[in-house]
Design a protein around this motif. Structure first.
Motif, short mmCIF file in Angstrom:
data_model
loop_
_atom_site.label_atom_id
_atom_site.label_comp_id
_atom_site.label_asym_id
_atom_site.label_seq_id
_atom_site.Cartn_x
_atom_site.Cartn_y
_atom_site.Cartn_z
N GLY A 282 0.83 -1.19 0.00
CA GLY A 282 0.00 0.00 0.00
C GLY A 282 0.86 1.24 0.00
N PHE A 283 0.24 2.40 -0.15
CA PHE A 283 1.00 3.64 -0.23
C PHE A 283 1.78 3.92 1.06
CE2 PHE A 283 -1.95 4.31 -3.75
CZ PHE A 283 -1.06 4.71 -4.73
N ALA A 284 1.19 3.64 2.21
CA ALA A 284 1.89 3.91 3.46
C ALA A 284 3.15 3.05 3.58
CB ALA A 284 0.96 3.67 4.65
N GLN B 35 -3.87 9.74 -1.12
CA GLN B 35 -3.91 11.03 -0.43
C GLN B 35 -3.70 10.87 1.07
OE1 GLN B 35 -4.39 14.02 -2.24
NE2 GLN B 35 -3.63 14.90 -0.33
N GLY B 36 -2.75 11.63 1.61
CA GLY B 36 -2.52 11.64 3.05
C GLY B 36 -1.76 10.46 3.61
N GLN B 37 -1.28 9.55 2.75
CA GLN B 37 -0.59 8.35 3.22
C GLN B 37 0.91 8.34 2.91
OE1 GLN B 37 -2.30 4.42 3.52
NE2 GLN B 37 -3.54 4.90 1.72
N CYS B 38 1.38 9.23 2.04
CA CYS B 38 2.69 9.06 1.42
C CYS B 38 3.78 9.82 2.16
CB CYS B 38 2.63 9.51 -0.03
SG CYS B 38 1.40 8.58 -1.00
N VAL B 39 4.85 9.13 2.48
CA VAL B 39 6.00 9.72 3.15
C VAL B 39 6.89 10.44 2.14
CG1 VAL B 39 8.05 9.18 4.52
CG2 VAL B 39 5.91 7.96 4.95
N VAL B 40 6.93 9.93 0.90
CA VAL B 40 7.72 10.55 -0.17
C VAL B 40 6.76 10.94 -1.29
CG1 VAL B 40 9.75 9.18 0.45
CG2 VAL B 40 8.22 8.37 -1.36
N ASP C 238 6.79 10.52 11.81
CA ASP C 238 6.46 11.80 11.21
C ASP C 238 5.16 11.69 10.42
OD1 ASP C 238 8.73 12.96 12.17
OD2 ASP C 238 9.80 12.99 10.26
N PRO C 239 4.35 12.74 10.38
CA PRO C 239 3.16 12.70 9.53
C PRO C 239 3.56 12.62 8.06
CG PRO C 239 3.51 14.91 10.38
CD PRO C 239 4.48 14.03 11.10
N PRO C 240 2.78 11.90 7.25
CA PRO C 240 3.13 11.79 5.83
C PRO C 240 2.91 13.10 5.09
CG PRO C 240 1.04 10.68 6.29
CD PRO C 240 1.59 11.12 7.61
N THR C 241 3.96 13.63 4.50
CA THR C 241 3.89 14.93 3.82
C THR C 241 4.24 14.84 2.34
OG1 THR C 241 6.17 15.45 4.47
CG2 THR C 241 4.39 16.21 5.93
N GLY C 242 4.35 13.61 1.82
CA GLY C 242 4.68 13.46 0.41
C GLY C 242 3.60 14.04 -0.49
N GLU C 243 4.03 14.58 -1.62
CA GLU C 243 3.11 15.17 -2.58
C GLU C 243 2.71 14.16 -3.66
OE1 GLU C 243 4.70 18.75 -4.25
OE2 GLU C 243 5.52 19.42 -2.32
N LEU C 244 1.50 14.31 -4.18
CA LEU C 244 1.06 13.54 -5.34
C LEU C 244 1.35 14.38 -6.57
CD1 LEU C 244 -2.31 12.06 -4.02
CD2 LEU C 244 0.04 11.23 -3.71
N LEU C 245 2.25 13.88 -7.41
CA LEU C 245 2.81 14.66 -8.50
C LEU C 245 1.97 14.52 -9.77
CD1 LEU C 245 6.54 13.64 -8.03
CD2 LEU C 245 5.41 15.68 -7.11
N ARG C 246 2.04 15.54 -10.60
CA ARG C 246 1.49 15.52 -11.95
C ARG C 246 2.62 15.84 -12.92
NH1 ARG C 246 -4.22 15.87 -11.92
NH2 ARG C 246 -5.04 16.26 -9.83
#
Length: 447
Positions: free
Chosen positions: A79-81, A120-125, A437-445
């Motif tokens: 999973g994303f996390a 959304q909201g799960q990604c560290v990177v 740490d809270p996941p702050t990774g961005e979802l890129l386009r």
């Protein structure tokens, strides 16, 4: 004394990979980006100052453009996390997720929206996305491009997933035409279905029999087909997970002709030898298969010559039961190697034995992968780049234990292998990532 306001961070590295070489440097970071590279002991006012140990090398964060996250739908596989935690632990600060193994598969803007909502909201990177090209969805490809995918992936033979059928030559031509119209990138799993069908397909525990069922000639034939269509349509194409010298020769010929083709290989093809794969150990199953030493030598030569552009994980995890270690049957086990967290040490261990410099490895796993997807502000230490960094100890020895990895399932052919080189910390936008740490990774386009 400087009258400028202090930077957020100055990271002093006696050894750092910059512009393809190692040298000492002070990396100055403000607002999450590198603003300057200075002499190691330059006078720089900074809120935070960090000096690396003498046995550490500062690298740009790696960019892995071939990761199967599988969420939603098969989140028990990965999973994303968990995938992004594993990436961060391996010095990877950007991944691009493949369009299949999730449910739904990413074939149109609506399914892409489902995938993005799951992440959304799960990604560290940071995470980007590939779309998929399957029979009949060529009209959806412009919409996927507009929605921000980095390109589209297709199979030229059965993918192993019913929801993601392969393209025949006409389907490949249609997809390439759509991609050429927007200068998009088409990725292909290149093995020829007719040659695979003609090969013997015995089940059972013999690795030699399994390898023979996916011959290198099938890879070469499929690449020849892909090159023909790319030549005709003008599309940019990319061969995923190259495993063989025969396939490499086809790519080299196409590049010499001016066809817009790139190619990747993977840590398992660069480090594992078919002759050493134990019969019945289906954790080693992937497609195309891990091959012998001569094929591996050819891949290393292809990397060093520039014919092979980059190295990616093809992280393709599953639950332990799908590997069928109970029977050891390569004919029915799921094919895929989970290596997201350990790709850099695996490749560096093999590179070091061949006297290949660390800076070359970083080029294959960071700079060139970033360039492949147009993310030219990462994968390098340079002013203006995002301050995504990895601290690597290239001489540290350690032993792989699947249970210690961040991957959701402890399924790895590297179990018990001693590696040289370990990621000690990973930094995103100039901040060291830490457990909890809270996941702050961005979802890129795509840009």
């Amino acid at each position: 004394m400087s009258t400028l306001p202090p930077s957020d961070l100055v990271l002093r590295a006696p050894r750092a990979v910059v512009d393809g070489t190692e040298r000492p440097v002070a990396v100055v970071v403000t607002a999450g980006r590198v603003v300057d590279l200075l002499d190691l002991d330059a006078d720089v006012p900074a809120v935070t100052e960090v000096r690396l140990a003498d046995d550490e090398v500062l690298l740009p964060g790696l960019v892995d453009t071939h990761v199967h996250v599988n969420e939603p739908g098969r989140t028990e596989w990965e999973g994303f996390a968990s995938a992004t935690r594993a990436a961060a632990a391996g010095g990877i600060t950007t991944i691009v997720d493949m369009p299949l193994n999730s449910v739904p598969v990413t074939l149109d803007p609506a399914s892409l929206a489902v995938k993005r909502a799951a992440a959304q909201g799960q990604c560290v990177v940071d995470v980007g996305f590939w779309g998929g090209a399957v029979p009949g969805n060529a009209p959806d490809l412009p919409g996927l491009h507009a929605a921000g995918v980095f390109g589209v992936k297709c199979f030229l033979l059965d993918s192993g997933i019913e929801e993601f059928p392969p393209l025949d030559v006409e389907g490949l031509r249609a997809a390439c035409r759509e991609q050429a119209a927007v200068d998009g990138l088409l990725l292909a799993h290149a093995e020829d279905p007719a040659e695979i069908a003609a090969a013997a397909h015995p089940g059972g525990p013999s690795y030699a029999d399994f390898e023979a069922s996916r011959p290198p000639s099938a890879e070469a034939t499929a690449i020849r087909t892909l090159v023909s269509v790319a030549r005709e349509t003008g599309a940019r194409v990319h061969v995923v997970h190259l495993s063989s010298a025969a396939g490499l020769a086809e790519v080299a010929a196409a590049k010499a002709e001016g066809v817009r083709i790139t190619v990747e290989t993977c840590p398992h093809y660069l480090s594992l030898d078919a002759a050493a794969v134990p019969d019945g150990n289906t954790f080693f199953k992937c497609c195309p298969p891990i091959r012998g030493g001569a094929e591996q030598d050819a891949l290393w030569a292809g990397l060093r010559s520039g014919t092979i552009d980059c190295v990616v994980s093809d992280h393709s995890p599953c639950t332990a039961d799908l590997k069928r270690r109970d029977t050891g049957d390569f004919g029915v086990a799921w094919g895929g190697i989970a290596s997201l967290q350990i790709g850099l040490p695996v490749v560096w261990t093999a590179a070091r034995a061949r006297a290949v410099p660390l800076a070359e490895v970083v080029g294959w796993m960071a700079t060139r992968t970033a360039d492949l997807v147009g993310l030219t502000d990462r994968g390098r230490l340079a002013p203006g780049a995002v301050a995504d960094l990895a601290v690597f100890a290239p001489e540290e020895r350690w032993t792989v234990r699947g249970a210690d990895l961040e991957h959701r399932n402890a399924v790895t052919p590297y179990e018990g292998l001693e590696l040289t080189g370990r990621v000690r910390s990973t930094w995103r936008r100039g901040r060291r990532l830490a457990a909890g740490d809270p996941p702050t990774g961005e979802l890129l386009r795509a840009r």
